[in-house]
Design an enzyme around this catalytic site. Structure first.
Site, short mmCIF file in Angstrom:
data_model
loop_
_atom_site.label_atom_id
_atom_site.label_comp_id
_atom_site.label_asym_id
_atom_site.label_seq_id
_atom_site.Cartn_x
_atom_site.Cartn_y
_atom_site.Cartn_z
N LYS A 198 5.09 -14.13 2.65
CA LYS A 198 5.21 -15.09 1.55
C LYS A 198 6.70 -15.18 1.22
CE LYS A 198 2.42 -16.95 -0.89
NZ LYS A 198 1.99 -18.39 -0.78
N ASP A 257 -9.48 -8.67 8.74
CA ASP A 257 -10.93 -8.80 8.51
C ASP A 257 -11.37 -10.25 8.72
OD1 ASP A 257 -10.86 -6.12 7.90
OD2 ASP A 257 -12.13 -6.30 6.12
N TYR A 265 0.81 -1.22 0.00
CA TYR A 265 0.00 0.00 0.00
C TYR A 265 0.84 1.28 0.00
CZ TYR A 265 -4.02 -3.01 1.18
OH TYR A 265 -5.01 -3.95 1.19
N ASP A 272 -4.02 -6.27 6.44
CA ASP A 272 -5.35 -5.74 6.15
C ASP A 272 -6.33 -6.89 5.92
OD1 ASP A 272 -7.41 -4.05 5.47
OD2 ASP A 272 -6.65 -3.61 3.46
N ASP A 290 -1.21 -17.37 2.85
CA ASP A 290 -2.34 -18.22 2.44
C ASP A 290 -2.63 -19.27 3.51
OD1 ASP A 290 0.18 -19.21 1.82
OD2 ASP A 290 -0.44 -20.26 0.00
#
Ligand code: ATP
Length: 361
Positions: free
Chosen positions: A193, A253, A138, A249, A225
């Protein structure tokens, strides 16, 4: 004069109602003369009126206050010419101008019934996601390259300084907690990752270096993942998770969903000198102004603010106040006195506020 000046931006949609609820609870729990909530304009609605999402006076007040408290900002139809939402710019500007590098997202199950996961009891999910907040993918917002309408790139940015400070923040946080619910172990899980990109391998290696200073905290690794599966199958294993900006982020959630959803998920964005606290949800314009929004995320963000202020100013009375708020939320939810709609009940925003006030002991 109150001891702590709190710059308060109610914002858009449900922002004002959830903010007012939290301010009432925080003032009641801290007592007179402790917190001074000063209101400042900002957000998408204010942008439509004035052309400024974060007016200079509001920014200066945020910079000069002890903490920043925010409802929510954003209206889906208030956008910049490139299609991005104006409202997000309120906290993004504060984030970068005040260098709020750690986004703290506690994930705690208050009631087994609230979780879509089977057989999880209250307190069995209790961890904190620390999302790196100023770098990662971001960091490129507004600065990516768009070439002849054919090729578009955004660059993932990692610096040693940026990783080191957020890793240290996450290790320190683990030291203040009681470990993972499963085994009581202090544990920092690095979410990345590292198997695919150099940038993530660097993230992991810098976290490893920092871990040498924290031999009392176990270091653990999970690919982004894989962790989505673990957070569903063995959420009690986690204590603190540190993640790159975009991964943080996304997984925060998911974490919120495992404990009831965005309406009960608090957040704090903090740096070395400033802190901004708001519920993890957006401005939910579809339910605004109807007294049906849940104020829980904002109230719990207020408790997070008190914890942060307590640490910064070595003020143990604020920690006691934060714990009082959290206990009151836990008690009124477990007695099923006022369950908000998003958690399966029908209590209004004011019902929830009153129930919390009654349970402050
Ligand atoms: P953003 O991108 O700004 O985070 P969003 O568009 O993803 O926002 P929200 O504004 O959080 O989403 O709203 C999504 C839905 O969640 C809303 O339609 C609303 O029904 C519900 N919701 C969000 N916050 C609350 C809350 N505090 N109480 C009850 N329902 C909520």
């Amino acid at each position: 004069m109150a001891k702590y000046q709190i710059a308060t931006i109610e914002g858009d949609g449900i922002g004002p109602e959830v903010c007012q609820s939290a301010v009432t609870v925080l003032q009641e729990t801290c007592g007179a003369g402790v917190l001074d909530f000063n209101q400042y304009p900002g957000g998408a609605t204010h942008y439509v009126r004035s052309g400024f999402v974060l007016p200079e006076d509001t920014f200066q007040a945020c910079r000069d206050s002890h903490a920043i408290f925010h409802g929510a900002a954003g209206m889906p139809d208030v956008t910049y010419p490139d299609g991005t939402e104006v409202g997000n710019d309120l906290h993004l500007q504060l984030r970068f101008k005040l260098d709020l590098y750690a986004n703290v997202r506690p994930i705690r199950l208050y009631q087994g019934d609230f979780s879509p996961l089977k057989n999880r009891a209250s307190g069995e999910i209790d961890y904190v996601i620390v999302r790196e907040n100023t770098e990662g993918l971001y960091a490129s917002r507004g600065a990516g390259v768009s070439l002849r309408g054919e090729v578009v790139t955004d660059t993932l940015v990692m610096t040693r300084k940026g990783i080191e400070r957020v890793a240290r923040f996450a290790f320190d946080l683990s030291r203040k907690r009681n470990g993972a619910p499963r085994d009581g172990k202090r544990r920092l899980t690095v979410c990345d990752k590292a198997n695919i990109l150099r940038s993530y391998a660097f993230f992991r290696s810098v976290c490893d270096e920092v871990s040498k200073d924290y031999p009392d905290v176990e270091i653990d690794y999970a690919y982004a993942d894989a962790i989505t599966v673990h957070m569903v199958k063995k959420p009690d294993f986690y204590d603190v998770i540190v993640a790159e900006n975009m991964f943080g982020d996304i997984i925060s959630d998911l974490g919120a969903a495992t404990v009831g959803g965005m309406g009960i998920a608090p957040s704090g964005e903090v740096g070395d000198t400033h802190g901004l606290f708001q519920g993890a949800h957006g401005s939910a314009p579809d339910i605004a102004g109807q007294n049906i929004a849940s104020p829980l995320a904002t109230v719990l963000s207020g408790a997070l603010m008190l914890r942060w202020l307590s640490d910064r100013h070595s003020d143990s009375s604020l920690l006691a106040s934060a714990q009082r708020v959290e206990r009151a939320v836990e008690a009124m939810l477990s007695e099923k006195i006022a369950i908000p709609r998003d958690l399966g009940g029908n209590a209004s925003c004011t019902d929830v506020t009153e129930a919390i006030l009654k349970h402050l002991t």
